[in-house]
Scaffold this active site. Structure first.
Site, PDB file in Angstrom:
ATOM      1  CG  HIS A 237      -5.861   8.879  12.920  1.00  0.00           C
ATOM      2  ND1 HIS A 237      -6.602   7.788  12.482  1.00  0.00           N
ATOM      3  CD2 HIS A 237      -4.637   8.734  12.354  1.00  0.00           C
ATOM      4  CE1 HIS A 237      -5.864   7.034  11.693  1.00  0.00           C
ATOM      5  NE2 HIS A 237      -4.659   7.580  11.601  1.00  0.00           N
ATOM      6  NE  ARG A 240      -6.606   3.356  13.042  1.00  0.00           N
ATOM      7  CZ  ARG A 240      -6.900   2.076  12.786  1.00  0.00           C
ATOM      8  NH1 ARG A 240      -7.739   1.436  13.566  1.00  0.00           N
ATOM      9  NH2 ARG A 240      -6.366   1.448  11.752  1.00  0.00           N
ATOM     10  CG  HIS A 263      -2.948  -1.489  10.037  1.00  0.00           C
ATOM     11  ND1 HIS A 263      -1.965  -1.127  10.941  1.00  0.00           N
ATOM     12  CD2 HIS A 263      -3.748  -0.401   9.909  1.00  0.00           C
ATOM     13  CE1 HIS A 263      -2.165   0.111  11.335  1.00  0.00           C
ATOM     14  NE2 HIS A 263      -3.228   0.576  10.723  1.00  0.00           N
TER      15      HIS A 263
END
Length: 291
Positions: A237, A240, A263
């Site tokens: 993460h 990312r 998103h």
């Protein structure tokens, strides 16, 4: 509870991990209610407040408290919508306030160090190092969620296509660009791996049939150590986050980053503008002659 979880799976396409998390949160709430002599399905505002106090007394993080409260609110709202109760007390209780934390990121040089370490290990050969190099290239090239990355189908990267289709949250698909480095890393990995025994690009002997998130995270921490980075600082993460922040620092449009990350709400992407601002301030302080 079973009816609620079935609804989440069928109507909201919630993953198995999400369903398991909801179940744990609701069981935790039920335990507190039964300790108060209350049926969880008939819980009221006072019981929700008691649930929050119980979590705080156990020392649970505010993020955990809010997540559990959100699950309970959704459950009570479901009961109200189904006519199983006459009211919905969830909206009457606020969760604990917490400051919005900025995401942890790596610098461009730190990511470059990881990529170099992965490349050096992959050049020595072997399915393991070549797989890790391919995973890292794909992750940083497209900012994938770790669940999206490890479950990529074999057909996702094929015929030197410049983009691949990624299925994200809620079954929503998006196009993710593929760099030349990612293509080459996947080709080398496939040559070392041989034909895939199933439909996944990264097959494994797991219940899902593909590499698990935990196994990739473990391998990534080992790579971080090889690159001279603190293992605690590196995770899928975090990479990312690094992908999104590095794009914005280099002038990418926020809407483009939102699309690439998958998103649904641009407010989720806007957190990276704060990280970008911190980066610009740091550069100014380091480089300005009067700083």
């Amino acid at each position: 509870m079973d009816a609620f979880l079935e609804m989440m799976a069928v109507e909201h396409d919630a993953s198995r991990h999400t369903i398991d998390a909801y179940r744990r949160d609701l069981v935790c709430f039920a335990d507190v209610c039964r300790g108060r002599g209350v049926d969880p399905e008939k819980a009221g505002e006072a019981d929700l407040s008691a649930f929050l106090k119980a979590m705080a007394a156990r020392g649970e993080a505010k993020t955990t408290q809010n997540r559990r409260l959100s699950a309970v609110r959704r459950f009570l709202r479901f009961l109200y919508a189904e006519g199983a109760r006459a009211d919905d007390p969830g909206s009457l209780v606020d969760g604990p306030k917490r400051p919005k934390a900025l995401p942890k990121i790596l610098s461009i040089e730190e990511v470059r160090g990881l990529l170099v370490a992965a490349e050096e290990a992959a050049q020595a050969g072997g399915a393991g190092p070549t797989r890790l190099a391919a995973l890292l290239e794909l992750l940083y090239a497209g900012g994938l969620r770790v669940s999206e990355l490890v479950s990529l189908p074999e057909s996702a990267v094929a015929n030197r296509r410049e983009v691949m289709m990624v299925k994200g949250k809620g079954g929503r698909e998006r196009m993710v660009p593929l760099t030349e480095a990612a293509h080459l890393a996947v080709e080398r990995y496939r040559a070392a791996r041989g034909p895939s025994p199933n439909r996944f690009l990264f097959p494994a002997r797991s219940r899902e049939g593909h590499l698990t998130r935990q196994a990739f995270a473990r391998d990534l921490k080992g790579l971080a150590a090889a690159a001279g980075l603190p293992s605690a600082k590196v995770s899928p993460h975090v990479l990312r986050h690094a992908f999104a922040t590095h794009l914005l620092v280099n002038g990418a449009d926020l809407r483009v980053v939102q699309t690439l990350l998958g998103h649904q709400d641009i407010a989720t992407t806007e957190i990276y503008t704060h990280v970008q601002a911190d980066h610009l301030v740091a550069v100014l302080n380091d480089c300005h002659p009067l700083a």
